[in-house]
Each structure stands twice: as structure tokens, then as C-alpha cells.
Design a protein around this motif. Sequence first.
Motif, PDB file in Angstrom:
ATOM      1  N   GLU A  38       0.827  -1.215   0.000  1.00  0.00           N
ATOM      2  CA  GLU A  38       0.000   0.000   0.000  1.00  0.00           C
ATOM      3  C   GLU A  38       0.859   1.260   0.000  1.00  0.00           C
ATOM      4  O   GLU A  38       0.558   2.224  -0.704  1.00  0.00           O
ATOM      5  CB  GLU A  38      -0.961  -0.002   1.187  1.00  0.00           C
ATOM      6  CG  GLU A  38      -2.011   1.084   1.117  1.00  0.00           C
ATOM      7  CD  GLU A  38      -2.817   1.066  -0.190  1.00  0.00           C
ATOM      8  OE1 GLU A  38      -3.077   2.168  -0.706  1.00  0.00           O
ATOM      9  OE2 GLU A  38      -3.166  -0.014  -0.679  1.00  0.00           O
ATOM     10  N   GLN A  39       1.940   1.268   0.753  1.00  0.00           N
ATOM     11  CA  GLN A  39       2.843   2.422   0.752  1.00  0.00           C
ATOM     12  C   GLN A  39       3.442   2.619  -0.637  1.00  0.00           C
ATOM     13  O   GLN A  39       3.550   3.751  -1.118  1.00  0.00           O
ATOM     14  CB  GLN A  39       3.968   2.229   1.771  1.00  0.00           C
ATOM     15  CG  GLN A  39       3.522   2.328   3.213  1.00  0.00           C
ATOM     16  CD  GLN A  39       4.634   1.916   4.171  1.00  0.00           C
ATOM     17  OE1 GLN A  39       5.377   0.979   3.898  1.00  0.00           O
ATOM     18  NE2 GLN A  39       4.734   2.623   5.285  1.00  0.00           N
ATOM     19  N   CYS A  40       3.805   1.531  -1.272  1.00  0.00           N
ATOM     20  CA  CYS A  40       4.378   1.612  -2.618  1.00  0.00           C
ATOM     21  C   CYS A  40       3.336   2.097  -3.628  1.00  0.00           C
ATOM     22  O   CYS A  40       3.662   2.865  -4.535  1.00  0.00           O
ATOM     23  CB  CYS A  40       4.944   0.262  -3.035  1.00  0.00           C
ATOM     24  SG  CYS A  40       6.425  -0.187  -2.105  1.00  0.00           S
ATOM     25  N   ARG A  41       2.104   1.660  -3.469  1.00  0.00           N
ATOM     26  CA  ARG A  41       1.041   2.125  -4.370  1.00  0.00           C
ATOM     27  C   ARG A  41       0.839   3.633  -4.227  1.00  0.00           C
ATOM     28  O   ARG A  41       0.645   4.330  -5.223  1.00  0.00           O
ATOM     29  CB  ARG A  41      -0.268   1.401  -4.078  1.00  0.00           C
ATOM     30  CG  ARG A  41      -0.313   0.023  -4.657  1.00  0.00           C
ATOM     31  CD  ARG A  41      -1.646  -0.636  -4.438  1.00  0.00           C
ATOM     32  NE  ARG A  41      -1.667  -1.938  -5.090  1.00  0.00           N
ATOM     33  CZ  ARG A  41      -2.384  -2.965  -4.686  1.00  0.00           C
ATOM     34  NH1 ARG A  41      -3.144  -2.849  -3.623  1.00  0.00           N
ATOM     35  NH2 ARG A  41      -2.341  -4.104  -5.326  1.00  0.00           N
ATOM     36  N   LYS A  42       0.885   4.137  -2.987  1.00  0.00           N
ATOM     37  CA  LYS A  42       0.739   5.583  -2.764  1.00  0.00           C
ATOM     38  C   LYS A  42       1.864   6.347  -3.442  1.00  0.00           C
ATOM     39  O   LYS A  42       1.627   7.367  -4.098  1.00  0.00           O
ATOM     40  CB  LYS A  42       0.725   5.902  -1.268  1.00  0.00           C
ATOM     41  CG  LYS A  42      -0.565   5.570  -0.580  1.00  0.00           C
ATOM     42  CD  LYS A  42      -0.504   5.935   0.882  1.00  0.00           C
ATOM     43  CE  LYS A  42      -1.778   5.512   1.597  1.00  0.00           C
ATOM     44  NZ  LYS A  42      -1.727   5.828   3.035  1.00  0.00           N
ATOM     45  N   LEU A  43       3.082   5.861  -3.285  1.00  0.00           N
ATOM     46  CA  LEU A  43       4.214   6.515  -3.931  1.00  0.00           C
ATOM     47  C   LEU A  43       4.061   6.483  -5.449  1.00  0.00           C
ATOM     48  O   LEU A  43       4.305   7.487  -6.131  1.00  0.00           O
ATOM     49  CB  LEU A  43       5.532   5.850  -3.521  1.00  0.00           C
ATOM     50  CG  LEU A  43       6.020   6.148  -2.109  1.00  0.00           C
ATOM     51  CD1 LEU A  43       7.201   5.248  -1.757  1.00  0.00           C
ATOM     52  CD2 LEU A  43       6.417   7.606  -1.971  1.00  0.00           C
ATOM     53  N   GLN A  44       3.642   5.347  -5.982  1.00  0.00           N
ATOM     54  CA  GLN A  44       3.473   5.219  -7.429  1.00  0.00           C
ATOM     55  C   GLN A  44       2.401   6.176  -7.933  1.00  0.00           C
ATOM     56  O   GLN A  44       2.571   6.806  -8.982  1.00  0.00           O
ATOM     57  CB  GLN A  44       3.122   3.775  -7.800  1.00  0.00           C
ATOM     58  CG  GLN A  44       3.057   3.530  -9.291  1.00  0.00           C
ATOM     59  CD  GLN A  44       4.407   3.733  -9.956  1.00  0.00           C
ATOM     60  OE1 GLN A  44       5.383   3.123  -9.549  1.00  0.00           O
ATOM     61  NE2 GLN A  44       4.466   4.567 -10.969  1.00  0.00           N
ATOM     62  N   ARG A  45       1.299   6.310  -7.192  1.00  0.00           N
ATOM     63  CA  ARG A  45       0.238   7.239  -7.591  1.00  0.00           C
ATOM     64  C   ARG A  45       0.749   8.682  -7.607  1.00  0.00           C
ATOM     65  O   ARG A  45       0.436   9.459  -8.518  1.00  0.00           O
ATOM     66  CB  ARG A  45      -0.967   7.117  -6.662  1.00  0.00           C
ATOM     67  CG  ARG A  45      -1.858   5.917  -6.969  1.00  0.00           C
ATOM     68  CD  ARG A  45      -3.188   5.998  -6.259  1.00  0.00           C
ATOM     69  NE  ARG A  45      -3.053   5.952  -4.812  1.00  0.00           N
ATOM     70  CZ  ARG A  45      -3.137   4.853  -4.074  1.00  0.00           C
ATOM     71  NH1 ARG A  45      -3.343   3.695  -4.652  1.00  0.00           N
ATOM     72  NH2 ARG A  45      -3.017   4.902  -2.765  1.00  0.00           N
ATOM     73  N   LYS A  46       1.549   9.048  -6.592  1.00  0.00           N
ATOM     74  CA  LYS A  46       2.111  10.407  -6.537  1.00  0.00           C
ATOM     75  C   LYS A  46       3.046  10.657  -7.715  1.00  0.00           C
ATOM     76  O   LYS A  46       3.008  11.725  -8.329  1.00  0.00           O
ATOM     77  CB  LYS A  46       2.842  10.623  -5.211  1.00  0.00           C
ATOM     78  CG  LYS A  46       1.902  10.710  -4.025  1.00  0.00           C
ATOM     79  CD  LYS A  46       2.665  10.858  -2.721  1.00  0.00           C
ATOM     80  CE  LYS A  46       1.713  10.906  -1.540  1.00  0.00           C
ATOM     81  NZ  LYS A  46       2.415  11.066  -0.265  1.00  0.00           N
ATOM     82  N   ILE A  47       3.867   9.677  -8.027  1.00  0.00           N
ATOM     83  CA  ILE A  47       4.793   9.799  -9.161  1.00  0.00           C
ATOM     84  C   ILE A  47       4.003   9.948 -10.459  1.00  0.00           C
ATOM     85  O   ILE A  47       4.297  10.818 -11.279  1.00  0.00           O
ATOM     86  CB  ILE A  47       5.748   8.588  -9.222  1.00  0.00           C
ATOM     87  CG1 ILE A  47       6.711   8.616  -8.036  1.00  0.00           C
ATOM     88  CG2 ILE A  47       6.497   8.543 -10.546  1.00  0.00           C
ATOM     89  CD1 ILE A  47       7.505   7.333  -7.830  1.00  0.00           C
ATOM     90  N   ASP A  48       2.978   9.117 -10.637  1.00  0.00           N
ATOM     91  CA  ASP A  48       2.162   9.175 -11.852  1.00  0.00           C
ATOM     92  C   ASP A  48       1.442  10.519 -11.979  1.00  0.00           C
ATOM     93  O   ASP A  48       1.358  11.086 -13.068  1.00  0.00           O
ATOM     94  CB  ASP A  48       1.135   8.034 -11.869  1.00  0.00           C
ATOM     95  CG  ASP A  48       1.777   6.670 -12.030  1.00  0.00           C
ATOM     96  OD1 ASP A  48       2.954   6.594 -12.450  1.00  0.00           O
ATOM     97  OD2 ASP A  48       1.094   5.670 -11.716  1.00  0.00           O
TER      98      ASP A  48
END
Length: 93
Positions: A38-48
Motif C-alpha cells: 500500500e505504501q508503494c502504491r501511494k508513492l506510485q500514484r504520486k509519481i504518476d
Amino acid sequence: MKSRTKLDVAAKFIIVLLPCALNFGLIDEATAEKASLEQCRKLQRKIDRLTSLRRGGGNATRMETWRQQRKRYEEQFREHRCRSYGKLLRDSK
């Protein structure tokens, strides 16, 4: 005198080796904690999101701010070894 010389050589070795180890990620890799999916998904969403904002254009100041923010999130993504989730992150889009 010889023991001092050996100490100088050892100190110089550490001074040269430590930055190299940090630059190549040898130290971070050993000490980094793996983040949750979930933490990685949040980071990925921010990057995207920041990628999409930059592609949309804007003034130079805004673009630079977005670039710097994106760079920080990408560093966190690497530090937390989020790439190990690979396919799971791609599937969540």
C-alpha cells in the motif's frame, strides 16, 4: 611512524570507499526497509500524478517544482525497494 602511516592509509580508504558505497546503493540496500504494498502504491500514484502534471505543461517554476517532487518520490520508491512488487503495482492502475 609506520602505525600512523597505516592509519592514514585506512582513513583515506574509508573516505574514498564510503561515498562510492553510498552512490552505488550498497549501503542503502542493506539497511533499507521494504515498504508495504500500500505504501508503494501511494508513492506510485504520486509519481504518476506529477508525471501527468508535467506532461500537461506549465510555467518553468511550476514544472521545476513538480520535477523535484517527483524525484524525491522516486528516491523513496527506490529506498523502500518497491520495484519488488512489480506486477502488483502495474495491476493496481
